[in-house]
Design a protein around this motif. Structure first.
Motif, PDB file in Angstrom:
ATOM      1  N   ILE A  60      -8.300 -14.876 -31.757  1.00 24.02           N
ATOM      2  CA  ILE A  60      -9.027 -15.720 -30.826  1.00 24.02           C
ATOM      3  C   ILE A  60      -9.558 -14.940 -29.635  1.00 24.02           C
ATOM      4  N   ASN A  61      -9.151 -13.688 -29.485  1.00 24.71           N
ATOM      5  CA  ASN A  61      -9.743 -12.807 -28.484  1.00 24.71           C
ATOM      6  C   ASN A  61      -9.556 -11.373 -28.931  1.00 24.71           C
ATOM      7  N   ALA A  62     -10.198 -10.459 -28.239  1.00 21.59           N
ATOM      8  CA  ALA A  62     -10.176  -9.057 -28.652  1.00 21.59           C
ATOM      9  C   ALA A  62      -8.742  -8.528 -28.685  1.00 21.59           C
ATOM     10  N   GLY A  63      -8.360  -7.973 -29.825  1.00 32.06           N
ATOM     11  CA  GLY A  63      -7.087  -7.267 -29.905  1.00 32.06           C
ATOM     12  C   GLY A  63      -5.849  -8.121 -30.053  1.00 32.06           C
ATOM     13  N   THR A  64      -5.969  -9.415 -30.337  1.00 27.22           N
ATOM     14  CA  THR A  64      -4.774 -10.257 -30.474  1.00 27.22           C
ATOM     15  C   THR A  64      -4.904 -11.154 -31.700  1.00 27.22           C
ATOM     16  N   TRP A  65      -3.911 -11.059 -32.586  1.00 28.87           N
ATOM     17  CA  TRP A  65      -3.875 -11.857 -33.809  1.00 28.87           C
ATOM     18  C   TRP A  65      -2.629 -12.745 -33.816  1.00 28.87           C
ATOM     19  N   HIS A  66      -2.743 -13.949 -34.401  1.00 29.74           N
ATOM     20  CA  HIS A  66      -1.634 -14.897 -34.454  1.00 29.74           C
ATOM     21  C   HIS A  66      -1.448 -15.382 -35.889  1.00 29.74           C
ATOM     22  N   GLU A  67      -0.202 -15.460 -36.324  1.00 30.22           N
ATOM     23  CA  GLU A  67       0.089 -15.984 -37.664  1.00 30.22           C
ATOM     24  C   GLU A  67      -0.033 -17.501 -37.659  1.00 30.22           C
ATOM     25  N   VAL A  68      -0.720 -18.029 -38.669  1.00 29.61           N
ATOM     26  CA  VAL A  68      -0.910 -19.472 -38.796  1.00 29.61           C
ATOM     27  C   VAL A  68       0.379 -20.100 -39.320  1.00 29.61           C
ATOM     28  N   VAL A  69       0.831 -21.169 -38.635  1.00 31.51           N
ATOM     29  CA  VAL A  69       2.066 -21.847 -39.021  1.00 31.51           C
ATOM     30  C   VAL A  69       1.765 -23.176 -39.711  1.00 31.51           C
ATOM     31  N   GLN A  70       0.863 -23.971 -39.106  1.00 35.52           N
ATOM     32  CA  GLN A  70       0.513 -25.271 -39.670  1.00 35.52           C
ATOM     33  C   GLN A  70      -0.989 -25.495 -39.518  1.00 35.52           C
ATOM     34  N   VAL A  71      -1.563 -26.257 -40.437  1.00 36.32           N
ATOM     35  CA  VAL A  71      -2.983 -26.586 -40.384  1.00 36.32           C
ATOM     36  C   VAL A  71      -3.138 -28.076 -40.661  1.00 36.32           C
ATOM     37  N   ASP A  72      -3.990 -28.743 -39.873  1.00 33.18           N
ATOM     38  CA  ASP A  72      -4.326 -30.125 -40.177  1.00 33.18           C
ATOM     39  C   ASP A  72      -5.833 -30.303 -39.977  1.00 33.18           C
ATOM     40  N   GLY A  73      -6.307 -31.521 -40.065  1.00 32.78           N
ATOM     41  CA  GLY A  73      -7.744 -31.752 -40.000  1.00 32.78           C
ATOM     42  C   GLY A  73      -8.372 -31.457 -38.661  1.00 32.78           C
ATOM     43  N   ARG A  74      -7.562 -31.382 -37.600  1.00 34.19           N
ATOM     44  CA  ARG A  74      -8.108 -31.168 -36.258  1.00 34.19           C
ATOM     45  C   ARG A  74      -7.976 -29.745 -35.764  1.00 34.19           C
ATOM     46  N   GLY A  75      -7.081 -28.982 -36.352  1.00 35.55           N
ATOM     47  CA  GLY A  75      -6.871 -27.614 -35.880  1.00 35.55           C
ATOM     48  C   GLY A  75      -5.636 -27.022 -36.512  1.00 35.55           C
ATOM     49  N   MET A  76      -4.975 -26.118 -35.778  1.00 36.48           N
ATOM     50  CA  MET A  76      -3.821 -25.426 -36.342  1.00 36.48           C
ATOM     51  C   MET A  76      -2.843 -25.050 -35.247  1.00 36.48           C
ATOM     52  N   SER A  77      -1.624 -24.752 -35.656  1.00 37.16           N
ATOM     53  CA  SER A  77      -0.607 -24.207 -34.766  1.00 37.16           C
ATOM     54  C   SER A  77      -0.325 -22.783 -35.212  1.00 37.16           C
TER      55      SER A  77
END
Length: 363
Positions: free
Chosen positions: A182-199
């Protein structure tokens, strides 16, 4: 005192003259980054003990911060930094913030500020000679315009040209175990996904570093960061992430340490070539500076000799703190400074300025 008398006793009154002071000191700790966006504030008993006030006074200080829009109180939880309801902002603050935001954008475009540089409230207020409220509003404008990005428990940072995505993501593009940027140099592991977005994972205790890139892992990490699909700039499958960031998956992967907290307010500022800390003991303001050692921004390996932190009063060095051990993260140096400050504060509490002088001479 009998139980019925105890119940009928009048509650401790609010110390009205101390409410603004306590609220201001908590606000300073928010501005310094000690309490980050989304962090819970300490319990009322802790706040009361920290500032030597009644519990009712501590509660009134929190209510003042809520009124000012600095914190909010979710149902059945302690007050947290940040608010989901925009406070009423005077027109003068709005105009001042727009002017400061324009100046910051000009500094970004000219190269004065680079992608990833932190945007601390106190730094902006000092640099552009405005009040903290205007500096804070200017940061919000930059975040809304995409010129800055913010993660929980960390100050906003200057975004980069890579932080703009024209891809229209949908829920079908993501699955647990994938990674998003979501910004330069930082990655996040996806935990949950739904129709509106993700955690996604954002726990600092599971943050790994490789080649100047941060990678947040651990599906069970808490707290979680909630994202809308439009915030995602790039994605990787779990397989791609493992191939791209093998160090983060290695058994001996180095985790970034957490910054220690303490009773004494410690304001930290990161610059391109140095770190600066400021605090007050008694009536004396102290400054500590640590110049980045050679190769600090380019090497992945720990620096064996990281030099020393200079402790200053009115720009005059009074002592220095040798950085201990191989150093890879700024947090390692910050934590040594924090330990020094807390020891100094204890010396002052026990024997005043004379005890502090002995303490400084012994370092």
């Amino acid at each position: 005192m009998r139980a019925d008398e105890e119940r009928s006793a009048s509650p401790t009154p609010v110390q009205k003259g101390l409410v603004p002071q306590v609220a201001a000191q908590i606000g300073d700790r928010i501005d310094s980054g000690e309490f980050g966006h989304g962090d819970q504030l300490p319990p009322l008993n802790t706040i009361a003990a920290t500032y030597n006030v009644s519990r009712a006074t501590a509660s009134a200080a929190i209510e003042l911060l809520i009124t000012d829009g600095r914190v909010s109180r979710p149902r059945n939880r302690r007050a947290v930094v940040g608010t989901h309801v925009d406070p009423v902002v005077p027109p003068s603050v709005t105009l001042g913030a727009q002017r400061v935001a324009a100046q910051i954008i000009a500094d970004i475009d000219s190269g004065e500020l680079a992608a990833g540089d932190p945007l601390h409230v106190n730094m902006i207020a000092t640099t552009y000679r405005v009040e903290d409220g205007i500096a804070r509003a200017a940061i919000e404008i930059l975040v809304a315009d995409g010129r800055a990005v913010r993660l929980p428990n960390r100050p906003a940072t200057v975004s980069s040209a890579q932080d703009v995505s024209e891809t229209e993501w949908t829920a079908g593009d993501f699955s647990p175990g994938a990674f998003v940027r979501i910004n330069a140099g930082t990655w996040h592991e996806v935990v949950q996904v739904d129709g509106r977005g993700m955690s996604v994972a954002c726990d600092e205790s599971h943050r790994y570093e490789q080649s100047g890139t941060s990678l947040y892992r651990q599906p069970a990490a808490r707290p979680l960061l909630t994202l809308g699909f439009e915030q995602v700039r790039e994605k990787l499958t779990g397989f791609q992430a493992r191939a791209r960031f093998p160090d983060a998956y290695a058994a001996d992967a180095v985790q970034r340490p957490r910054r220690k907290k303490g009773r004494t307010r410690l304001a930290a500022t990161s610059m391109s070539s140095a770190e600066v800390w400021r605090w007050r003991i008694g009536d004396i303001d102290y400054t500590a500076t640590w110049d980045h050692p050679g190769g600090w921004s380019t090497t992945e390996a720990p620096v064996a000799n990281a030099g020393a932190v200079q402790i200053l009063i009115d720009d005059q060095q009074v002592t220095q703190l040798r950085v201990i051990g191989p150093t890879r993260f700024v947090e390692q140096v910050h934590n040594q400074v924090r330990d020094f400050v807390e020891e100094q504060a204890r010396a002052f509490a026990e024997g005043g300025d004379a005890a502090v002088a002995v303490f400084l001479a012994s370092e």
